[in-house]
Design a protein around this motif. Structure first.
Motif, PDB file in Angstrom:
ATOM      1  N   UNK A  54       6.459  11.208  -4.519  1.00  9.63           N
ATOM      2  CA  UNK A  54       7.673  10.605  -4.742  1.00  9.63           C
ATOM      3  C   UNK A  54       8.766  11.590  -4.227  1.00  9.63           C
ATOM      4  N   UNK A  55       8.873  12.764  -4.308  1.00 12.80           N
ATOM      5  CA  UNK A  55       9.924  13.770  -3.925  1.00 12.80           C
ATOM      6  C   UNK A  55      10.277  13.381  -2.254  1.00 12.80           C
ATOM      7  N   UNK A  56       9.029  13.387  -1.737  1.00 10.45           N
ATOM      8  CA  UNK A  56       9.063  13.375  -0.147  1.00 10.45           C
ATOM      9  C   UNK A  56       9.511  12.285   0.289  1.00 10.45           C
ATOM     10  N   UNK A  57       9.199  10.880  -0.400  1.00  9.69           N
ATOM     11  CA  UNK A  57       9.856   9.754  -0.193  1.00  9.69           C
ATOM     12  C   UNK A  57      11.201   9.637  -0.508  1.00  9.69           C
ATOM     13  N   UNK A  58      11.914  10.350  -1.526  1.00 13.23           N
ATOM     14  CA  UNK A  58      13.008  10.301  -1.745  1.00 13.23           C
ATOM     15  C   UNK A  58      14.002  11.128  -0.743  1.00 13.23           C
ATOM     16  N   UNK A  59      13.529  12.140  -0.621  1.00 12.24           N
ATOM     17  CA  UNK A  59      14.258  13.294   0.437  1.00 12.24           C
ATOM     18  C   UNK A  59      14.379  12.787   1.816  1.00 12.24           C
ATOM     19  N   UNK A  60      13.205  12.131   2.371  1.00 13.82           N
ATOM     20  CA  UNK A  60      13.380  11.643   3.703  1.00 13.82           C
ATOM     21  C   UNK A  60      13.702  10.184   3.797  1.00 13.82           C
ATOM     22  N   UNK A  61      13.931   9.340   2.707  1.00  8.60           N
ATOM     23  CA  UNK A  61      14.207   7.944   2.484  1.00  8.60           C
ATOM     24  C   UNK A  61      13.240   7.120   3.400  1.00  8.60           C
ATOM     25  N   UNK A  62      12.039   7.498   3.001  1.00  4.53           N
ATOM     26  CA  UNK A  62      10.754   6.990   3.789  1.00  4.53           C
ATOM     27  C   UNK A  62      10.001   6.123   3.040  1.00  4.53           C
ATOM     28  N   UNK A  63       9.000   5.449   3.500  1.00  6.41           N
ATOM     29  CA  UNK A  63       7.951   4.824   2.771  1.00  6.41           C
ATOM     30  C   UNK A  63       6.918   5.460   2.575  1.00  6.41           C
ATOM     31  N   UNK A  64       6.744   6.361   1.407  1.00  5.94           N
ATOM     32  CA  UNK A  64       5.440   7.072   1.290  1.00  5.94           C
ATOM     33  C   UNK A  64       5.216   6.842  -0.299  1.00  5.94           C
ATOM     34  N   UNK A  65       3.889   6.137  -0.218  1.00  7.00           N
ATOM     35  CA  UNK A  65       3.796   5.876  -1.786  1.00  7.00           C
ATOM     36  C   UNK A  65       2.117   5.735  -1.750  1.00  7.00           C
ATOM     37  N   UNK A  66       1.614   5.841  -3.024  1.00  6.34           N
ATOM     38  CA  UNK A  66       0.348   5.911  -3.480  1.00  6.34           C
ATOM     39  C   UNK A  66      -0.242   4.720  -3.725  1.00  6.34           C
ATOM     40  N   UNK A  67      -1.625   4.085  -3.024  1.00  7.51           N
ATOM     41  CA  UNK A  67      -1.625   2.826  -3.320  1.00  7.51           C
ATOM     42  C   UNK A  67      -3.327   2.627  -3.776  1.00  7.51           C
ATOM     43  N   UNK A  68      -3.480   1.648  -4.765  1.00 13.47           N
ATOM     44  CA  UNK A  68      -4.527   1.440  -5.589  1.00 13.47           C
ATOM     45  C   UNK A  68      -5.155   0.348  -4.714  1.00 13.47           C
ATOM     46  N   UNK A  69      -6.203   0.384  -3.806  1.00 16.17           N
ATOM     47  CA  UNK A  69      -6.621  -0.583  -2.754  1.00 16.17           C
ATOM     48  C   UNK A  69      -7.740  -1.488  -3.434  1.00 16.17           C
ATOM     49  N   UNK A  70      -8.408  -1.154  -4.693  1.00 14.19           N
ATOM     50  CA  UNK A  70      -9.528  -2.107  -5.082  1.00 14.19           C
ATOM     51  C   UNK A  70      -9.273  -2.406  -6.475  1.00 14.19           C
ATOM     52  N   UNK A  71     -10.202  -3.209  -7.028  1.00 14.21           N
ATOM     53  CA  UNK A  71      -9.975  -3.722  -8.306  1.00 14.21           C
ATOM     54  C   UNK A  71     -10.421  -2.679  -9.419  1.00 14.21           C
ATOM     55  N   UNK A  72     -11.506  -1.893  -9.046  1.00 15.22           N
ATOM     56  CA  UNK A  72     -11.949  -0.899  -9.653  1.00 15.22           C
ATOM     57  C   UNK A  72     -11.634   0.834  -9.730  1.00 15.22           C
ATOM     58  N   UNK A  73     -10.637   0.527  -8.576  1.00 15.11           N
ATOM     59  CA  UNK A  73     -10.252   1.869  -7.997  1.00 15.11           C
ATOM     60  C   UNK A  73      -9.626   2.626  -9.281  1.00 15.11           C
ATOM     61  N   UNK A  74      -8.747   2.241 -10.075  1.00 15.30           N
ATOM     62  CA  UNK A  74      -8.439   2.966 -10.956  1.00 15.30           C
ATOM     63  C   UNK A  74      -9.052   3.452 -11.984  1.00 15.30           C
ATOM     64  N   UNK A  75     -10.140   2.625 -12.430  1.00 14.82           N
ATOM     65  CA  UNK A  75     -11.170   3.211 -13.502  1.00 14.82           C
ATOM     66  C   UNK A  75     -12.002   4.171 -12.467  1.00 14.82           C
ATOM     67  N   UNK A  76     -12.424   4.318 -11.509  1.00 16.46           N
ATOM     68  CA  UNK A  76     -13.313   5.121 -10.627  1.00 16.46           C
ATOM     69  C   UNK A  76     -12.596   6.287 -10.439  1.00 16.46           C
ATOM     70  N   UNK A  77     -11.307   6.151 -10.176  1.00 16.34           N
ATOM     71  CA  UNK A  77     -10.415   7.360 -10.141  1.00 16.34           C
ATOM     72  C   UNK A  77     -10.283   8.125 -11.309  1.00 16.34           C
ATOM     73  N   UNK A  78      -9.848   7.471 -12.310  1.00 18.73           N
ATOM     74  CA  UNK A  78      -9.886   8.299 -13.842  1.00 18.73           C
ATOM     75  C   UNK A  78     -11.212   8.990 -14.034  1.00 18.73           C
ATOM     76  N   UNK A  79     -12.269   8.527 -13.801  1.00 21.58           N
ATOM     77  CA  UNK A  79     -13.661   8.933 -14.117  1.00 21.58           C
ATOM     78  C   UNK A  79     -13.840  10.316 -13.177  1.00 21.58           C
ATOM     79  N   UNK A  80     -13.342  10.203 -12.092  1.00 21.03           N
ATOM     80  CA  UNK A  80     -13.291  11.316 -11.230  1.00 21.03           C
ATOM     81  C   UNK A  80     -12.355  12.722 -11.788  1.00 21.03           C
ATOM     82  N   UNK A  81     -11.139  12.209 -11.744  1.00 18.96           N
ATOM     83  CA  UNK A  81     -10.267  13.039 -12.441  1.00 18.96           C
ATOM     84  C   UNK A  81     -10.716  13.719 -13.554  1.00 18.96           C
TER      85      UNK A  81
END
Length: 265
Positions: A54-81
């Motif tokens: 987010x800081x990088x996107x604000x500094x360079x005024x660019x489109x840099x974002x984190x995207x969840x690409x799948x339906x179960x991605x959020x759950x799978x990611x929370x388990x891994x983290x």
């Protein structure tokens, strides 16, 4: 009269395997319990890890974002983290289990160094994590900086958070390894001269380990991890050499001498 032999000195292979299984089991229990805590810490950790993007996107005024690409991605990611946080949070516990597995190979007078081992291993583990946390924004900035002008950089959430968490864990483990080297030297399992004689192979192995541990294939991240690992390797050799010299110059401890006689009987 024949002295009673030291049972630790003649521990059979089966007993070592049983002890290893016990220590791994206890470590796993500690990690699983810490994973529960990690599950509830997911949201603040995610927000903190996402901050460099987010800081990088604000500094360079660019489109840099984190995207969840799948339906179960959020759950799978929370388990891994949660799993990686479990390893990090339970590090004092499994580091103690590691020491407890090595300690039976030491003499009684050397087992007094448990507090010293833990006092060095735990701060170094978290120092490695802190160092990785410090370089994370720089690593993100360098990697995202290769994006052509006018193009967007939509980071896959699974890839990015796995990259960040593995980076933290890799640096933590890398910083602990020299303490294990010193422990093996103090246990007279691997003398300092052996570590020093194999320094060329060690540098190669460190390079391979850095390539495996770093979550991205870029050489920059690998070199960032390889450099402190190499420095700490030689620092551990220095500590082991100083320890061996100090032991050779001082009078032998009576308890140590008695135990040595028991082992030789």
């Amino acid at each position: 009269m024949r002295r009673k032999s030291n049972p630790d000195a003649r521990m059979p292979v089966r007993a070592h395997l049983v002890e290893l299984r016990k220590r791994l089991f206890l470590s796993a229990i500690g990690i699983v319990l810490a994973m529960v805590v990690g599950w509830f810490l997911y949201t603040p950790v995610y927000e903190a890890v996402q901050r460099p993007v987010l800081d990088l996107a604000a500094r360079d005024d660019a489109l840099v974002t984190v995207n969840f690409s799948g339906l179960a991605t959020a759950l799978d990611l929370q388990l891994k983290v949660a799993a990686i946080l479990g390893v990090i949070l339970s590090s004092p516990w499994w580091l103690y289990q590691l020491w407890a597995f090595v300690a039976p190979g030491m003499r009684k007078v050397e087992r007094r160094y448990t507090i010293g081992f833990m006092s060095a291993a735990i701060p170094l583990f978290f120092a490695g994590i802190a160092f990785a946390w410090w370089i994370l924004p720089q690593a993100v900035g360098i990697l995202v900086g290769f994006t052509p002008d006018g193009a967007a950089n939509v980071l896959d959430a699974q890839m990015y958070l796995t990259f960040a968490m593995r980076l933290l864990l890799a640096f933590g483990l890398a910083f602990v390894f020299p303490v294990l080297m010193v422990a093996l030297s103090w246990a007279r399992i691997v003398p300092a001269r052996v570590w020093l004689r194999g320094w060329r192979w060690a540098v190669v192995i460190i390079a391979v380990a850095a390539a495996v541990l770093t979550p991205t294939p870029d050489a920059i991240t690998m070199l960032i991890l390889q450099t402190p690992m190499t420095v700490l390797y030689f620092a551990a050799i220095g500590v082991a050499v100083l320890r061996e010299r100090a032991v050779s110059r001082r009078p032998q401890d009576p308890a140590d001498a008695e135990e040595g006689l028991e082992a030789e009987a």
